[in-house]
Design a protein around this motif. Structure first.
Motif, PDB file in Angstrom:
ATOM      1  N   MET A   1     -55.806   9.323 122.728  1.00 15.89           N
ATOM      2  CA  MET A   1     -56.471  10.607 122.613  1.00 15.89           C
ATOM      3  C   MET A   1     -56.333  10.638 120.954  1.00 15.89           C
ATOM      4  SD  MET A   1     -56.427  14.482 124.291  1.00 15.89           S
ATOM      5  CE  MET A   1     -54.593  14.637 123.763  1.00 15.89           C
ATOM      6  N   LYS A   2     -57.647  11.184 120.199  1.00 19.26           N
ATOM      7  CA  LYS A   2     -57.484  11.177 118.908  1.00 19.26           C
ATOM      8  C   LYS A   2     -56.901  12.527 118.667  1.00 19.26           C
ATOM      9  CE  LYS A   2     -60.281  10.582 114.975  1.00 19.26           C
ATOM     10  NZ  LYS A   2     -61.722   9.940 114.338  1.00 19.26           N
ATOM     11  N   ALA A   3     -55.893  12.676 117.415  1.00 16.59           N
ATOM     12  CA  ALA A   3     -55.582  13.915 116.832  1.00 16.59           C
ATOM     13  C   ALA A   3     -56.471  14.737 116.323  1.00 16.59           C
ATOM     14  CB  ALA A   3     -54.063  13.558 116.157  1.00 16.59           C
ATOM     15  N   THR A   4     -56.635  16.007 116.290  1.00 16.46           N
ATOM     16  CA  THR A   4     -57.277  16.767 115.586  1.00 16.46           C
ATOM     17  C   THR A   4     -56.726  17.203 114.373  1.00 16.46           C
ATOM     18  OG1 THR A   4     -56.318  18.870 116.525  1.00 16.46           O
ATOM     19  CG2 THR A   4     -58.068  17.840 118.004  1.00 16.46           C
ATOM     20  N   PRO A   5     -57.582  17.778 113.363  1.00 15.37           N
ATOM     21  CA  PRO A   5     -57.174  18.129 112.314  1.00 15.37           C
ATOM     22  C   PRO A   5     -55.936  19.206 112.335  1.00 15.37           C
ATOM     23  CG  PRO A   5     -59.421  18.337 111.970  1.00 15.37           C
ATOM     24  CD  PRO A   5     -59.029  18.052 113.461  1.00 15.37           C
ATOM     25  N   LEU A   6     -55.945  20.215 113.308  1.00  9.59           N
ATOM     26  CA  LEU A   6     -55.013  21.031 113.600  1.00  9.59           C
ATOM     27  C   LEU A   6     -53.425  20.267 113.946  1.00  9.59           C
ATOM     28  CD1 LEU A   6     -54.668  24.161 114.316  1.00  9.59           C
ATOM     29  CD2 LEU A   6     -54.615  23.446 116.566  1.00  9.59           C
ATOM     30  N   VAL A   7     -53.745  19.201 114.634  1.00 12.18           N
ATOM     31  CA  VAL A   7     -52.279  18.523 114.970  1.00 12.18           C
ATOM     32  C   VAL A   7     -52.102  17.833 113.726  1.00 12.18           C
ATOM     33  CG1 VAL A   7     -51.346  16.624 116.246  1.00 12.18           C
ATOM     34  CG2 VAL A   7     -53.028  18.386 117.530  1.00 12.18           C
ATOM     35  N   TRP A   8     -52.780  17.205 112.912  1.00 12.31           N
ATOM     36  CA  TRP A   8     -52.333  16.354 111.639  1.00 12.31           C
ATOM     37  C   TRP A   8     -51.914  17.296 110.779  1.00 12.31           C
ATOM     38  CZ3 TRP A   8     -51.083  11.927 110.933  1.00 12.31           C
ATOM     39  CH2 TRP A   8     -51.907  10.787 111.632  1.00 12.31           C
ATOM     40  N   THR A   9     -52.299  18.450 110.573  1.00 15.68           N
ATOM     41  CA  THR A   9     -51.733  19.500 109.627  1.00 15.68           C
ATOM     42  C   THR A   9     -50.100  19.904 110.119  1.00 15.68           C
ATOM     43  OG1 THR A   9     -53.771  20.646 109.190  1.00 15.68           O
ATOM     44  CG2 THR A   9     -51.826  22.046 108.885  1.00 15.68           C
ATOM     45  N   GLY A  10     -49.960  20.078 111.493  1.00 12.98           N
ATOM     46  CA  GLY A  10     -48.856  20.418 112.099  1.00 12.98           C
ATOM     47  C   GLY A  10     -47.738  18.985 111.812  1.00 12.98           C
ATOM     48  N   ARG A  11     -48.217  17.956 111.804  1.00 10.50           N
ATOM     49  CA  ARG A  11     -47.415  16.661 111.527  1.00 10.50           C
ATOM     50  C   ARG A  11     -47.227  16.824 110.116  1.00 10.50           C
ATOM     51  NH1 ARG A  11     -50.953  12.152 114.822  1.00 10.50           N
ATOM     52  NH2 ARG A  11     -50.356  12.852 117.063  1.00 10.50           N
ATOM     53  N   VAL A  12     -47.962  17.088 109.302  1.00  9.39           N
ATOM     54  CA  VAL A  12     -47.710  16.788 107.787  1.00  9.39           C
ATOM     55  C   VAL A  12     -46.762  18.017 107.664  1.00  9.39           C
ATOM     56  CG1 VAL A  12     -48.796  17.464 105.399  1.00  9.39           C
ATOM     57  CG2 VAL A  12     -49.790  15.924 106.921  1.00  9.39           C
ATOM     58  N   LEU A  13     -46.813  19.354 107.965  1.00 10.50           N
ATOM     59  CA  LEU A  13     -45.734  20.427 107.681  1.00 10.50           C
ATOM     60  C   LEU A  13     -44.440  20.015 108.280  1.00 10.50           C
ATOM     61  CD1 LEU A  13     -47.740  23.635 108.520  1.00 10.50           C
ATOM     62  CD2 LEU A  13     -46.939  22.802 106.174  1.00 10.50           C
ATOM     63  N   SER A  14     -44.258  19.417 109.463  1.00  8.63           N
ATOM     64  CA  SER A  14     -43.224  18.767 110.139  1.00  8.63           C
ATOM     65  C   SER A  14     -42.460  17.901 109.250  1.00  8.63           C
ATOM     66  CB  SER A  14     -43.427  18.635 111.470  1.00  8.63           C
ATOM     67  OG  SER A  14     -43.732  19.593 112.334  1.00  8.63           O
ATOM     68  N   ALA A  15     -43.403  16.816 108.805  1.00  8.76           N
ATOM     69  CA  ALA A  15     -42.801  15.851 107.963  1.00  8.76           C
ATOM     70  C   ALA A  15     -42.313  16.596 106.459  1.00  8.76           C
ATOM     71  CB  ALA A  15     -44.007  14.719 107.598  1.00  8.76           C
TER      72      ALA A  15
END
Length: 129
Positions: A1-15
């Motif tokens: 399943m492809k990650a949405t921009p919402l999920v990618w934003t969360g990953r960036v903030l978490s990183a």
């Protein structure tokens, strides 16, 4: 399943949160002990407690970084940040830059987790429909 921009934003903030914690908070406690002592003494942290605080920060950060234990890590880090806020309040540190820094950091941490975790978004929706 492809990650949405919402999920990618969360990953960036978490990183960003994880990198900040490891680089600016955990590493100095272990690899630059004199700097950590000099920063901690004015707010009343005893020198012998610095390594223990570093271990707690490291464990909480690693728990947060791993998807299966991210919620436990976020709760652990929230407790730790709450203690930092209380310590800075007790020491009379500047409000926006020092005392509330734990709040700003906690907001980034929780926002990252909320954005990257659909189960958490379902549990804590911004509004109910």
């Amino acid at each position: 399943m492809k990650a949405t921009p919402l999920v990618w934003t969360g990953r960036v903030l978490s990183a960003l949160f994880v990198l900040f914690m490891l680089g600016a908070s955990v590493a100095p406690k272990f690899f630059m002990p004199e700097i950590a002592r000099e920063a901690s003494r004015p707010i009343g942290v005893a020198d012998e407690n610095i390594p223990l605080i570093g271990v707690i920060e490291l464990i909480g950060t690693l728990l947060y970084a791993w998807r299966r234990t991210a919620l436990l890590g976020a709760v652990t880090m929230t407790a730790l940040l709450g203690g930092a806020i209380a310590t800075h309040m007790n020491a009379g540190s500047p409000l926006a830059s020092h005392t509330l820094f734990g709040v700003w950091l906690g907001l980034v941490m929780w926002a990252g987790l909320w954005l990257r975790d659909a189960d958490l978004r379902a549990l804590l929706p911004l509004r109910r429909t």
